[in-house]
Write an enzyme that holds these catalytic residues in place. Structure first.
Site, short mmCIF file in Angstrom:
data_model
loop_
_atom_site.label_atom_id
_atom_site.label_comp_id
_atom_site.label_asym_id
_atom_site.label_seq_id
_atom_site.Cartn_x
_atom_site.Cartn_y
_atom_site.Cartn_z
N HIS A 1 36.00 4.25 9.12
CA HIS A 1 37.16 5.03 9.55
C HIS A 1 37.26 6.39 8.87
O HIS A 1 37.82 7.34 9.42
CB HIS A 1 38.42 4.18 9.23
CG HIS A 1 39.70 4.77 9.67
ND1 HIS A 1 40.10 4.77 11.00
CD2 HIS A 1 40.70 5.37 8.97
CE1 HIS A 1 41.29 5.35 11.09
NE2 HIS A 1 41.67 5.73 9.88
N HIS B 1 34.59 10.23 16.02
CA HIS B 1 34.28 9.86 17.41
C HIS B 1 34.24 11.10 18.29
O HIS B 1 34.75 12.16 17.92
CB HIS B 1 35.32 8.88 17.96
CG HIS B 1 36.67 9.49 18.19
ND1 HIS B 1 37.53 9.79 17.15
CD2 HIS B 1 37.31 9.87 19.32
CE1 HIS B 1 38.65 10.31 17.64
NE2 HIS B 1 38.54 10.38 18.96
N GLN C 1 34.25 12.30 22.73
CA GLN C 1 34.59 11.85 24.08
C GLN C 1 33.51 12.30 25.05
O GLN C 1 32.80 13.28 24.80
CB GLN C 1 35.94 12.42 24.50
CG GLN C 1 37.05 11.98 23.57
CD GLN C 1 38.40 12.38 24.12
OE1 GLN C 1 38.78 11.98 25.21
NE2 GLN C 1 39.09 13.19 23.36
N SER D 1 44.90 13.21 15.40
CA SER D 1 45.44 12.73 14.14
C SER D 1 44.61 11.58 13.57
O SER D 1 44.68 11.29 12.38
CB SER D 1 46.89 12.27 14.34
OG SER D 1 46.95 11.36 15.40
N CYS E 1 38.46 1.29 15.08
CA CYS E 1 37.80 0.49 14.06
C CYS E 1 37.26 -0.83 14.64
O CYS E 1 37.83 -1.38 15.58
CB CYS E 1 38.76 0.21 12.90
SG CYS E 1 38.83 1.54 11.67
N CYS F 1 43.99 1.32 13.66
CA CYS F 1 43.11 2.28 14.34
C CYS F 1 42.49 1.63 15.56
O CYS F 1 41.88 0.56 15.45
CB CYS F 1 42.02 2.76 13.39
SG CYS F 1 40.76 3.76 14.20
N HIS G 1 39.07 8.72 12.41
CA HIS G 1 37.87 7.93 12.73
C HIS G 1 36.87 8.80 13.51
O HIS G 1 37.22 9.38 14.54
CB HIS G 1 38.25 6.70 13.55
CG HIS G 1 37.19 5.65 13.51
ND1 HIS G 1 37.41 4.38 13.01
CD2 HIS G 1 35.88 5.68 13.86
CE1 HIS G 1 36.29 3.68 13.08
NE2 HIS G 1 35.36 4.46 13.59
N ASN H 1 36.72 16.57 19.35
CA ASN H 1 37.87 17.30 18.81
C ASN H 1 38.09 16.74 17.41
O ASN H 1 38.40 15.56 17.26
CB ASN H 1 39.12 17.07 19.65
CG ASN H 1 38.94 17.53 21.09
OD1 ASN H 1 38.17 18.43 21.37
ND2 ASN H 1 39.64 16.88 22.01
ZN ZN Z 1 39.17 3.61 12.56
#
Ligand code: ZN
Ligand code: ZN
Length: 347
Positions: A112, A165, A167, A160, A52, A49, A163, A152
């Protein structure tokens, strides 16, 4: 309720067509994969990832061994400071303009496998402060006129990587929906002396059926004119154009309502609920935005656990949303679902 009418979307200046009378028509289209809960559990750390802690990214940069939230410049920015300054003039009526900016990624947590809904209240408060700091930093730059923060979430919106997050796009242009909201809010104030978003909250409180949750200074509701089946707004009750204008208490209340909203979303179908979440924040273009009411919008793409809302003829071709569901009925589902996250309640 007929479930068959047009509803005016005052913030976008467009009609939304509610056609809930035909929602049970046979469906033979695509169904998405099974619920996430039926798949392999997601690990707390993933070596492949790029978000991470401690992992390296495509640019070669390595993430810090972060503990709370973590921000870095996007390695594949849609908008960048290196956008061309000299543009070739197009033919005739056509126009072009420079598209520059700064794109960042903000991780909500080093873990994650969490969603926003699973963060502790203090972590959501910290996230709001992180967003605020990004607005203050990026919004103060001379070539930035707007900062768009969005998440998103889920494969159905093209993400996909689970994790958690979001933007951040700081741009030399104002995104159209924000520009429209700012313009209609200003005009509404000039015409009535009132804040448009306050009038919307007032109408929602008078009706009451679409309020998902509220506390002393923040509220979550499904707007009367919702375009998506589970579209909801989260906002402070007082008008603040910017996140940096909220008091400490208001940030705490907003975090609590944001948590309520996202937990209810995840609980609805006992799966990480896909959505596009966008913070609607006043532009930094030098105009008077004192009538702009900061809020957070959720646009979930699913109508049922495995059924995507397709944008087709009415939406793409005609430009108006056609909703197969009645906001009052969908809000009731979110109002009645538990406010304890399903993973926590199973633990
Ligand atoms: Zn991650
Ligand atoms: Zn908005």
């Amino acid at each position: 309720m007929s479930g068959w009418e047009q509803r005016w979307h005052a913030l976008r200046e467009e009609w939304v067509i509610i056609a809930a009378h035909r929602q049970e028509r046979p469906w033979h289209g695509e169904r998405l994969g099974g619920p996430a809960s039926s798949r392999d559990p997601i690990p707390e750390y993933a070596a492949d990832c790029y978000l991470c802690p401690g992992n390296s990214r495509v640019s070669g940069a390595r993430n810090e061994d972060y503990r709370g939230i973590y921000v870095f410049d996007n390695d594949h920015p849609c908008v960048g400071v290196n956008a061309p300054r000299q543009l070739e003039a197009p033919a005739g009526i056509h126009r072009n303009s420079r598209a520059s900016g700064i794109a960042r990624v903000l991780c909500y947590s080093p873990k994650h496998n969490l969603t926003l809904a699973e963060l502790q209240l203090a972590e959501i408060e910290n996230l709001l402060l992180g967003w605020r700091d990004q607005y203050v930093d990026l919004g103060s730059r001379p070539d930035v006129t707007h900062v768009l923060v969005f998440e998103n979430k889920g494969e159905t919106v093209g993400v996909s990587n689970p994790h958690p997050h979001c933007q951040i796009y700081a741009t030399n242009f104002v995104f159209k929906t924000i520009d429209t909201e700012a313009r209609v809010s200003r005009r509404h104030y000039q015409e009535t002396g009132r804040v448009l978003f306050q009038d919307i909250i007032k109408a929602e409180c008078e009706d009451g059926r679409r309020i998902i949750h509220e506390n002393s200074s923040a509220i979550a509701f499904m707007p009367y004119f919702a375009r998506y089946a589970y579209e909801c707004y989260v906002a402070p009750k007082a008008t603040h154009p910017r996140l940096s204008d909220l008091s400490k208490d208001e940030i705490q209340d907003l975090a609590a309502v944001l948590r309520q909203m996202t937990v209810r979303y995840d609980n609805l179908w006992q799966m990480p609920f896909p959505y596009v979440m966008t913070l609607h924040h006043a532009p930094f273009d030098g105009e008077d935005h004192s009538q702009f009411h900061f809020h957070i919008e959720f646009h979930p793409p699913l109508r049922k656990p495995n059924l995507l809302k397709y944008l087709a003829g009415p939406e793409i071709g005609g430009g108006n949303f056609l909703s197969d569901t009645l906001p009052e009925a969908k809000a009731e589902e979110l109002r009645t679902v538990s406010d304890i996250h399903y993973k926590a309640s199973h633990a």
